[in-house]
Design a protein around this motif. Structure first.
Motif, PDB file in Angstrom:
ATOM      1  N   GLY A   1       5.054  -4.532 -42.205  1.00  0.00           N
ATOM      2  CA  GLY A   1       4.985  -3.543 -41.134  1.00  0.00           C
ATOM      3  C   GLY A   1       6.264  -2.743 -41.059  1.00  0.00           C
ATOM      4  O   GLY A   1       7.364  -3.306 -41.117  1.00  0.00           O
ATOM      5  N   LEU A   2       6.139  -1.408 -40.959  1.00  0.00           N
ATOM      6  CA  LEU A   2       7.291  -0.522 -40.859  1.00  0.00           C
ATOM      7  C   LEU A   2       7.314   0.131 -39.490  1.00  0.00           C
ATOM      8  O   LEU A   2       6.255   0.402 -38.896  1.00  0.00           O
ATOM      9  CB  LEU A   2       7.231   0.573 -41.934  1.00  0.00           C
ATOM     10  N   ASP A   3       8.546   0.407 -38.985  1.00  0.00           N
ATOM     11  CA  ASP A   3       8.650   1.165 -37.743  1.00  0.00           C
ATOM     12  C   ASP A   3       8.696   2.652 -38.068  1.00  0.00           C
ATOM     13  O   ASP A   3       8.540   3.064 -39.222  1.00  0.00           O
ATOM     14  CB  ASP A   3       9.889   0.724 -36.953  1.00  0.00           C
ATOM     15  N   ALA A   4       8.935   3.479 -37.056  1.00  0.00           N
ATOM     16  CA  ALA A   4       8.900   4.926 -37.251  1.00  0.00           C
ATOM     17  C   ALA A   4       9.989   5.400 -38.196  1.00  0.00           C
ATOM     18  O   ALA A   4       9.847   6.437 -38.853  1.00  0.00           O
ATOM     19  CB  ALA A   4       9.034   5.631 -35.905  1.00  0.00           C
ATOM     20  N   ALA A   5      11.092   4.636 -38.288  1.00  0.00           N
ATOM     21  CA  ALA A   5      12.190   5.023 -39.175  1.00  0.00           C
ATOM     22  C   ALA A   5      11.996   4.527 -40.596  1.00  0.00           C
ATOM     23  O   ALA A   5      12.803   4.824 -41.474  1.00  0.00           O
ATOM     24  CB  ALA A   5      13.510   4.487 -38.615  1.00  0.00           C
ATOM     25  N   GLY A   6      10.954   3.734 -40.853  1.00  0.00           N
ATOM     26  CA  GLY A   6      10.687   3.229 -42.191  1.00  0.00           C
ATOM     27  C   GLY A   6      11.301   1.885 -42.479  1.00  0.00           C
ATOM     28  O   GLY A   6      11.222   1.410 -43.620  1.00  0.00           O
ATOM     29  N   ALA A   7      11.915   1.242 -41.475  1.00  0.00           N
ATOM     30  CA  ALA A   7      12.508  -0.072 -41.675  1.00  0.00           C
ATOM     31  C   ALA A   7      11.428  -1.154 -41.560  1.00  0.00           C
ATOM     32  O   ALA A   7      10.505  -1.058 -40.747  1.00  0.00           O
ATOM     33  CB  ALA A   7      13.598  -0.321 -40.633  1.00  0.00           C
ATOM     34  N   VAL A   8      11.552  -2.186 -42.388  1.00  0.00           N
ATOM     35  CA  VAL A   8      10.577  -3.270 -42.369  1.00  0.00           C
ATOM     36  C   VAL A   8      10.856  -4.155 -41.150  1.00  0.00           C
ATOM     37  O   VAL A   8      11.951  -4.710 -41.002  1.00  0.00           O
ATOM     38  CB  VAL A   8      10.660  -4.101 -43.661  1.00  0.00           C
ATOM     39  N   ILE A   9       9.876  -4.285 -40.274  1.00  0.00           N
ATOM     40  CA  ILE A   9      10.033  -5.088 -39.060  1.00  0.00           C
ATOM     41  C   ILE A   9       9.113  -6.298 -39.059  1.00  0.00           C
ATOM     42  O   ILE A   9       9.181  -7.121 -38.138  1.00  0.00           O
ATOM     43  CB  ILE A   9       9.767  -4.235 -37.804  1.00  0.00           C
ATOM     44  N   MET A  10       8.265  -6.438 -40.072  1.00  0.00           N
ATOM     45  CA  MET A  10       7.357  -7.580 -40.117  1.00  0.00           C
ATOM     46  C   MET A  10       6.959  -7.873 -41.552  1.00  0.00           C
ATOM     47  O   MET A  10       6.674  -6.961 -42.333  1.00  0.00           O
ATOM     48  CB  MET A  10       6.098  -7.316 -39.281  1.00  0.00           C
ATOM     49  N   ARG A  11       6.958  -9.147 -41.905  1.00  0.00           N
ATOM     50  CA  ARG A  11       6.411  -9.626 -43.171  1.00  0.00           C
ATOM     51  C   ARG A  11       5.614 -10.875 -42.856  1.00  0.00           C
ATOM     52  O   ARG A  11       6.141 -11.809 -42.247  1.00  0.00           O
ATOM     53  CB  ARG A  11       7.519  -9.942 -44.177  1.00  0.00           C
ATOM     54  N   ARG A  12       4.379 -10.908 -43.279  1.00  0.00           N
ATOM     55  CA  ARG A  12       3.547 -12.058 -42.935  1.00  0.00           C
ATOM     56  C   ARG A  12       2.459 -12.240 -43.986  1.00  0.00           C
ATOM     57  O   ARG A  12       1.930 -11.257 -44.528  1.00  0.00           O
ATOM     58  CB  ARG A  12       2.919 -11.852 -41.547  1.00  0.00           C
ATOM     59  N   ARG A  13       2.111 -13.484 -44.277  1.00  0.00           N
ATOM     60  CA  ARG A  13       1.037 -13.787 -45.218  1.00  0.00           C
ATOM     61  C   ARG A  13      -0.219 -14.150 -44.425  1.00  0.00           C
ATOM     62  O   ARG A  13      -0.178 -14.991 -43.526  1.00  0.00           O
ATOM     63  CB  ARG A  13       1.434 -14.951 -46.125  1.00  0.00           C
TER      64      ARG A  13
ATOM     65  N   GLN B   1      -3.194   1.588 -31.884  1.00  0.00           N
ATOM     66  CA  GLN B   1      -3.564   2.508 -32.954  1.00  0.00           C
ATOM     67  C   GLN B   1      -2.360   2.824 -33.832  1.00  0.00           C
ATOM     68  O   GLN B   1      -1.293   3.181 -33.330  1.00  0.00           O
ATOM     69  CB  GLN B   1      -4.139   3.801 -32.367  1.00  0.00           C
ATOM     70  N   CYS B   2      -2.539   2.672 -35.137  1.00  0.00           N
ATOM     71  CA  CYS B   2      -1.448   2.897 -36.085  1.00  0.00           C
ATOM     72  C   CYS B   2      -2.039   3.283 -37.431  1.00  0.00           C
ATOM     73  O   CYS B   2      -3.259   3.390 -37.590  1.00  0.00           O
ATOM     74  CB  CYS B   2      -0.586   1.639 -36.216  1.00  0.00           C
ATOM     75  N   VAL B   3      -1.166   3.488 -38.413  1.00  0.00           N
ATOM     76  CA  VAL B   3      -1.590   3.801 -39.779  1.00  0.00           C
ATOM     77  C   VAL B   3      -1.667   2.506 -40.571  1.00  0.00           C
ATOM     78  O   VAL B   3      -0.695   1.739 -40.619  1.00  0.00           O
ATOM     79  CB  VAL B   3      -0.602   4.775 -40.448  1.00  0.00           C
ATOM     80  N   VAL B   4      -2.811   2.248 -41.182  1.00  0.00           N
ATOM     81  CA  VAL B   4      -3.012   1.076 -42.030  1.00  0.00           C
ATOM     82  C   VAL B   4      -3.172   1.570 -43.464  1.00  0.00           C
ATOM     83  O   VAL B   4      -4.087   2.344 -43.754  1.00  0.00           O
ATOM     84  CB  VAL B   4      -4.243   0.263 -41.595  1.00  0.00           C
ATOM     85  N   ALA B   5      -2.278   1.124 -44.335  1.00  0.00           N
ATOM     86  CA  ALA B   5      -2.293   1.576 -45.731  1.00  0.00           C
ATOM     87  C   ALA B   5      -2.715   0.434 -46.639  1.00  0.00           C
ATOM     88  O   ALA B   5      -2.319  -0.718 -46.431  1.00  0.00           O
ATOM     89  CB  ALA B   5      -0.915   2.088 -46.140  1.00  0.00           C
TER      90      ALA B   5
ATOM     91  N   ILE C   1       3.413  -0.503 -50.736  1.00  0.00           N
ATOM     92  CA  ILE C   1       2.233   0.190 -50.223  1.00  0.00           C
ATOM     93  C   ILE C   1       2.566   0.900 -48.918  1.00  0.00           C
ATOM     94  O   ILE C   1       2.187   2.067 -48.704  1.00  0.00           O
ATOM     95  CB  ILE C   1       1.072  -0.806 -50.027  1.00  0.00           C
ATOM     96  N   ALA C   2       3.288   0.195 -48.033  1.00  0.00           N
ATOM     97  CA  ALA C   2       3.648   0.801 -46.755  1.00  0.00           C
ATOM     98  C   ALA C   2       4.563   2.002 -46.948  1.00  0.00           C
ATOM     99  O   ALA C   2       4.408   3.043 -46.295  1.00  0.00           O
ATOM    100  CB  ALA C   2       4.324  -0.246 -45.865  1.00  0.00           C
ATOM    101  N   GLU C   3       5.530   1.881 -47.860  1.00  0.00           N
ATOM    102  CA  GLU C   3       6.453   2.993 -48.097  1.00  0.00           C
ATOM    103  C   GLU C   3       5.746   4.166 -48.749  1.00  0.00           C
ATOM    104  O   GLU C   3       5.990   5.334 -48.394  1.00  0.00           O
ATOM    105  CB  GLU C   3       7.613   2.523 -48.970  1.00  0.00           C
ATOM    106  N   ALA C   4       4.854   3.890 -49.711  1.00  0.00           N
ATOM    107  CA  ALA C   4       4.134   4.982 -50.380  1.00  0.00           C
ATOM    108  C   ALA C   4       3.264   5.753 -49.398  1.00  0.00           C
ATOM    109  O   ALA C   4       3.096   6.974 -49.530  1.00  0.00           O
ATOM    110  CB  ALA C   4       3.289   4.417 -51.520  1.00  0.00           C
ATOM    111  N   ALA C   5       2.709   5.075 -48.408  1.00  0.00           N
ATOM    112  CA  ALA C   5       1.827   5.736 -47.444  1.00  0.00           C
ATOM    113  C   ALA C   5       2.567   6.723 -46.565  1.00  0.00           C
ATOM    114  O   ALA C   5       1.949   7.605 -45.963  1.00  0.00           O
ATOM    115  CB  ALA C   5       1.139   4.684 -46.580  1.00  0.00           C
ATOM    116  N   THR C   6       3.901   6.592 -46.470  1.00  0.00           N
ATOM    117  CA  THR C   6       4.666   7.509 -45.631  1.00  0.00           C
ATOM    118  C   THR C   6       5.014   8.800 -46.349  1.00  0.00           C
ATOM    119  O   THR C   6       5.499   9.736 -45.716  1.00  0.00           O
ATOM    120  CB  THR C   6       5.980   6.834 -45.174  1.00  0.00           C
TER     121      THR C   6
END
Length: 322
Positions: free
Chosen positions: A3-15, A30-34, A80-85
């Motif tokens: 999960g990324l915040d609005a600035a693009g920093a990773v704030i969550m990693r989970r399996r 509501q958010c963007v799911v990539a 994937i999250a970074e590419a979606a931005t």
């Protein structure tokens, strides 16, 4: 999951498992799911969209450059999250359930056609070893084989039983392929997009339904050339230092749809050449300086552009007088 915040920093990693992911996303605001566009992605996209999320599907080849260092599940999710931005990222339009049903119908039919081709080649090879030469085309091959099996073949009784069994298998494949063809024809009559597409010479029920299944309303393509390039019908380029070098067609994208469009273009080329239309003049000039196979591919790319205009704008095909 990353999960990324609005600035693009990773704030969550989970399996998570697939079921756990669906429950987790359903509780998010509501958010963007990539996601990468892979098997099962369209189902998840429709599920996430039903919860109000914006879904972005991307081809795996476009995500790969964003993977840092060695490949791990965490880095894949972050990539994937970074590419979606990225504002220039090319996205895959999520397919509806009806499109997926139509697509699997085409794939099942293509598998049966391939099996029938392998079976006919085996029949010809078996009889060739006995000194019996059969024609390559399917219609003459059927008639010649029936005539031979009705007479006295210079083969053993065991081999004759085998040939009859293979011929019965061939007939069953013909019946199943014919049933799929009838279903595709019925779908063409019921679908407005497909009905408009079949008005184009070279685009029949198979091509029209395949385009509807793979492309939909063509909203993912800004212009007709983008669709032709996605189908691999445009030349590859190798340019450097301001020098442009054009190579053969790229053969990227949907191989089945590209093959069907080329077959349709080959069948319709004579129709176009004989007409005093803008398309006919263009084809005659092209045939004067290029090989017919090259012209067929160029016509297939042109048909893809025409199909884009019909799907995107709701136009109806009309031939233009020269």
């Amino acid at each position: 999951v990353a999960g990324l915040d609005a600035a693009g920093a990773v704030i969550m990693r989970r399996r998570m498992t697939r079921e756990g992911l669906i429950k987790f996303v359903s509780k998010l605001p509501q958010c963007v799911v990539a996601m990468e566009a892979c098997c099962g992605a369209h189902f998840l996209a429709r599920t996430f969209q039903s919860h109000g999320h914006s879904v972005r599907l991307m081809s795996p080849e476009y995500v790969q450059p964003y993977v840092k260092a060695q490949k791990t599940d965490d880095r894949d999710a972050e990539a994937i999250a970074e590419a979606a931005t990225r504002p220039t990222m090319r996205l895959v339009t999520p397919k509806s359930e009806a499109q997926l049903d139509l697509q699997i119908l085409h794939r099942a039919r293509a598998r049966l056609v391939a099996e029938r081709t392998r079976l006919t080649n085996q029949l010809r090879a078996v009889l060739l070893e006995r000194g019996i030469i059969l024609p390559q085309r399917r219609g003459p091959l059927i008639r010649r084989l029936d005539d031979l099996m009705g007479g006295d073949l210079p083969i053993s009784a065991r081999m004759l039983r085998l040939l009859r069994d293979l011929r019965d298998e061939w007939a069953e494949l013909d019946r199943r392929i014919g049933a799929y063809d009838d279903e595709l024809m019925a779908m063409t009559r019921e679908d407005d997009l497909a009905q408009r597409l079949v008005t184009v010479p070279g685009i029949g029920a198979i091509n029209a339904t395949a385009l509807v299944a793979a492309v939909g309303d063509a909203s993912a393509f800004a212009k007709g050339r983008d669709l032709a390039a996605w189908l691999g019908l445009t030349p590859r380029q190798h340019s450097t230092g301001g020098k442009t070098k054009m190579l053969g067609i790229s053969k990227r994208g949907n191989r089945y749809l590209r093959t069907q469009l080329i077959h349709g273009a080959r069948a319709a080329m004579r129709h176009f050449v004989e007409k005093q239309t803008a398309m006919g003049v263009w084809l005659r000039n092209l045939l004067a300086r290029a090989h017919p196979n090259v012209v067929v591919v160029a016509l297939a790319a042109k048909l893809a552009r025409v199909a884009w205009a019909i799907l995107r704008r709701g136009d109806v095909y009309q031939s233009q007088e020269a």
